[in-house]
Design a protein around this motif. Structure first.
Motif, PDB file in Angstrom:
ATOM      1  N   LYS A  24      -8.682   4.664  10.136  1.00 25.71           N
ATOM      2  CA  LYS A  24      -9.027   3.950   8.914  1.00 25.71           C
ATOM      3  C   LYS A  24      -9.903   4.756   7.955  1.00 25.71           C
ATOM      4  O   LYS A  24     -10.085   4.360   6.812  1.00 25.71           O
ATOM      5  CB  LYS A  24      -9.759   2.649   9.256  1.00 25.71           C
ATOM      6  N   PHE A  53      -1.430  -0.207  -0.957  1.00 23.95           N
ATOM      7  CA  PHE A  53      -1.359   0.159   0.457  1.00 23.95           C
ATOM      8  C   PHE A  53      -2.628  -0.201   1.217  1.00 23.95           C
ATOM      9  O   PHE A  53      -2.837   0.268   2.332  1.00 23.95           O
ATOM     10  CB  PHE A  53      -1.054   1.650   0.600  1.00 23.95           C
ATOM     11  N   ARG A 113     -10.287   4.921   2.903  1.00 20.07           N
ATOM     12  CA  ARG A 113     -10.506   3.961   3.981  1.00 20.07           C
ATOM     13  C   ARG A 113      -9.383   2.937   3.954  1.00 20.07           C
ATOM     14  O   ARG A 113      -9.191   2.236   2.965  1.00 20.07           O
ATOM     15  CB  ARG A 113     -11.849   3.260   3.820  1.00 20.07           C
ATOM     16  N   LYS A 114      -8.604   2.872   5.037  1.00 22.20           N
ATOM     17  CA  LYS A 114      -7.520   1.906   5.136  1.00 22.20           C
ATOM     18  C   LYS A 114      -8.103   0.567   5.568  1.00 22.20           C
ATOM     19  O   LYS A 114      -8.562   0.419   6.697  1.00 22.20           O
ATOM     20  CB  LYS A 114      -6.471   2.380   6.142  1.00 22.20           C
ATOM     21  N   ASN A 134     -10.413   3.955  -2.047  1.00 26.82           N
ATOM     22  CA  ASN A 134     -10.639   5.364  -2.339  1.00 26.82           C
ATOM     23  C   ASN A 134     -11.911   5.524  -3.164  1.00 26.82           C
ATOM     24  O   ASN A 134     -12.139   4.762  -4.094  1.00 26.82           O
ATOM     25  CB  ASN A 134      -9.466   5.961  -3.134  1.00 26.82           C
ATOM     26  N   THR A 175      -5.894  -1.852   8.392  1.00 31.36           N
ATOM     27  CA  THR A 175      -5.589  -1.391   9.737  1.00 31.36           C
ATOM     28  C   THR A 175      -6.884  -1.138  10.490  1.00 31.36           C
ATOM     29  O   THR A 175      -7.962  -1.081   9.915  1.00 31.36           O
ATOM     30  CB  THR A 175      -4.769  -0.091   9.710  1.00 31.36           C
ATOM     31  N   LYS A 199      -5.869   0.474   0.641  1.00 30.76           N
ATOM     32  CA  LYS A 199      -6.812   1.563   0.828  1.00 30.76           C
ATOM     33  C   LYS A 199      -7.956   1.445  -0.175  1.00 30.76           C
ATOM     34  O   LYS A 199      -7.765   0.974  -1.287  1.00 30.76           O
ATOM     35  CB  LYS A 199      -6.137   2.921   0.633  1.00 30.76           C
ATOM     36  N   SER A 207      -3.464   2.943  -4.080  1.00 34.13           N
ATOM     37  CA  SER A 207      -4.496   2.624  -3.100  1.00 34.13           C
ATOM     38  C   SER A 207      -4.617   1.118  -2.907  1.00 34.13           C
ATOM     39  O   SER A 207      -4.813   0.637  -1.800  1.00 34.13           O
ATOM     40  CB  SER A 207      -5.851   3.205  -3.537  1.00 34.13           C
TER      41      SER A 207
END
Length: 218
Positions: A54, A183, A46-47, A187, A50, A185, A180
């Motif tokens: 996502k 960036f 899951r970003k 995880n 953004t 994210k 992760s």
């Protein structure tokens, strides 16, 4: 290989059912093609920095299995899960003006009542830990849930149980890496037990994520 008929009723389980994977017959909620005779491990990315693209689900080799339809214009109470070929698998809709945070899942990109797959709602209004009830479309009375989700979404340690039993059908666990975090994210891994519909489990995770975001923004 032909599978038995899909799981359709909460009455199959009782409160005394022991924890014993794999389930003897496929729990085919979305479709039998998503039931495997062996455990299925999925990675969820899951970003968090953004809006678009996502939420992605991959296998352990990094191949995309599902992704959430990305659109800056999509409504917060409407989500579509796509397969790797961009085909709609499940449409998720949140029912507005309900006290128990009620969501409904439909086949494909439909929202027609005849295509209803399941309904999910909070077990109680006030919760310190996640506790959600899932009712299949055939369970119209909703007296006994077909599946129950318990745990902590914040800790990514939620477990999906069959009905009111102790039988686990899927469970989540964290997977943080340096990349992760760098960036933006989040995880985590999901283990889906043998003969359990992994598309159904992914749909539950998407709803869990939406409910958690709502709670965080309150």
């Amino acid at each position: 290989m032909e599978y038995p008929q899909p799981y359709t009723s909460a009455a199959t389980y009782s409160a005394t059912t022991p924890t014993a994977p794999p389930h003897p017959m496929p729990v085919a909620v979305v479709g039998q093609q998503y039931c495997c005779p062996h455990p299925v491990d999925l990675a969820v990315v899951r970003k968090v920095l953004t809006v678009a693209d996502k939420f992605t689900v991959t296998d352990l080799n990094g191949n995309v299995v599902f992704k959430l339809q990305s659109s800056l214009l999509s409504l917060h109470d409407h989500r579509v899960i796509l397969d790797a070929a961009q085909n709609p698998v499940v449409t998720l809709r949140r029912k507005v003006m309900t006290m128990h945070d009620r969501w409904q899942a439909f086949r494909g990109d439909s929202s027609d009542p005849k295509d209803l797959i399941f309904t999910l709602k909070r077990s109680s209004l006030i919760q310190f830990r996640t506790k959600l009830d899932v009712f299949l479309a055939s369970n119209t009375s909703e007296q006994v849930c077909d599946f129950k989700i318990k745990g902590s979404w914040l800790e990514r340690s939620c477990v999906v149980y069959a009905g009111e039993s102790n039988t686990i059908v899927a469970q989540m666990h964290k997977k943080h890496t340096v990349q992760s975090i760098a960036f933006g994210k989040t995880n985590f891994m999901v283990t889906v037990y043998p003969n359990v519909d992994y598309a159904f489990i992914v749909a539950l995770i998407v709803i869990l994520d939406e409910i958690n975001q709502d709670s965080s923004s309150d």
